[in-house]
Design an enzyme around this catalytic site. Sequence first.
Site, mmCIF file in Angstrom:
data_model
loop_
_atom_site.group_PDB
_atom_site.id
_atom_site.type_symbol
_atom_site.label_atom_id
_atom_site.label_comp_id
_atom_site.label_asym_id
_atom_site.label_seq_id
_atom_site.Cartn_x
_atom_site.Cartn_y
_atom_site.Cartn_z
ATOM 1 C CE1 TYR A 1 -10.813 -8.246 -7.278
ATOM 2 C CE2 TYR A 1 -12.745 -7.166 -6.337
ATOM 3 C CZ TYR A 1 -11.561 -7.860 -6.178
ATOM 4 O OH TYR A 1 -11.129 -8.168 -4.918
ATOM 5 C CD GLN B 1 -5.577 -3.338 1.911
ATOM 6 O OE1 GLN B 1 -6.273 -3.794 1.002
ATOM 7 N NE2 GLN B 1 -6.053 -2.514 2.832
ATOM 8 C CG LEU C 1 6.277 -7.390 -2.184
ATOM 9 C CD1 LEU C 1 7.263 -6.707 -3.122
ATOM 10 C CD2 LEU C 1 6.837 -7.383 -0.772
ATOM 11 N N GLY D 1 1.818 -12.626 -4.577
ATOM 12 C CA GLY D 1 1.303 -11.276 -4.301
ATOM 13 C C GLY D 1 1.642 -10.872 -2.873
ATOM 14 C CE LYS E 1 -11.043 -11.564 -6.260
ATOM 15 N NZ LYS E 1 -9.854 -12.384 -5.975
ATOM 16 C CB ILE F 1 4.722 -8.956 -10.515
ATOM 17 C CG1 ILE F 1 5.148 -8.941 -11.975
ATOM 18 C CG2 ILE F 1 4.100 -7.632 -10.075
ATOM 19 C CD1 ILE F 1 4.004 -9.115 -12.943
ATOM 20 N NE ARG F 2 4.580 -3.921 -5.664
ATOM 21 C CZ ARG F 2 4.749 -3.484 -4.425
ATOM 22 N NH1 ARG F 2 5.865 -2.885 -4.069
ATOM 23 N NH2 ARG F 2 3.803 -3.632 -3.513
HETATM 24 C C1 AKB Z 1 -12.071 -3.538 -4.124
HETATM 25 O O1 AKB Z 1 -12.545 -2.484 -3.687
HETATM 26 O O2 AKB Z 1 -11.996 -3.805 -5.324
HETATM 27 C C2 AKB Z 1 -11.613 -4.577 -3.135
HETATM 28 C C3 AKB Z 1 -12.678 -5.568 -2.812
HETATM 29 C C4 AKB Z 1 -13.902 -5.148 -2.105
HETATM 30 O O3 AKB Z 1 -12.535 -6.716 -3.123
HETATM 31 N N1 AKB Z 1 -11.163 -3.950 -1.931
#
Ligand code: AKB
Length: 313
Positions: free
Chosen positions: A141, A13, A11, A9, A145, A36-37
């Site tokens: 997400y 942020q 490329l 990853g 995590k 991946i790109r």
């Molecule tokens: C998001 O907003 O999903 C991320 C993070 C806080 O992990 N920047």
Amino acid sequence: MAKRIMILGALGQIGTELTEALRKMYGSESVLATDIRASEETQEGPFALLDACDKRALGELVDAFRPDEIYHLVAMLSANAEKTPVKGWDLNMDSLFHVLELAREKKVDKVFWPSSIAAFGPASPKDPCPQNTYMDPSTVYGISKLSGELWCRYYHDQYGVDVRSVRYPGLISWKGEPGGGTTDYAVEIFHEALRSNAYTSFIDRDTRLPMMYMSDALSATLKIMEVPAEKVKIRTAYNIGAISFTPGELAEAIRLVRPGFQLRVAPDFRDAIAQSWPAVLDDLPARMDWGHDPKFGLHEMVRDMLTNISAHS
Ligand code: AKB
């Protein structure tokens, strides 16, 4: 011999700036960037196209490059993962498992994998949110995590994989753009301030979130990866704090540099995500164990962002 580092990853942020920083430290040839790109910009060192979910391709690259360290920065962020939950889960978890398994099988010295404030949820304390507390993430997400943190600790405890992690707040940078996150507003706002002196935020005016300038995030990442293993006492992920602000407060700080800047708000589903996260992080363990020490306050960050975006656009 200089240590060899592989970045997944590269490329994104964080990857854009971390790759540059690691190449400065260890030499361009010692750092293999993968994504991946492909990038349109010229790479200053080795680069390989890689889908981090393809374990065979990943294993072949590890065999060929023999990295001492892997930085796994691939993720579908909070807002995007809510749109395609299964894809988000698969990408975030499959890629992590592949890296943990390969690190175990091929004896990679160290792995870095980022967690996030998204691992917390609506019932977690808001201000401050301690290192160890109730965690009930409500996004795909965030669930990935929190699960990932526990898997990292499992691989460390059961197999001796030296995997290290921090819970990043929203990251603010002018070089690499974020994509698909809830905290992206805090980067977009600067580009719009310079373009039109106005911004419409999808996060409500008073929703407070923990944030961090990229140079502080890089320094925390490099620090936790450099300290001896015994200093890394927490093997899930460390809270790392820096600054916390609302869109309203950020707009006020921008107004000091760009008078007349206007903030409008049109909160959408991302505001509900933001409201489920902590407002301020308690990061005492990171400060005590390995010297987390962020430098940028709100006003320094705002000045630096505006200066650099205008200088480079
Ligand atoms: C998001 O907003 O999903 C991320 C993070 C806080 O992990 N920047």
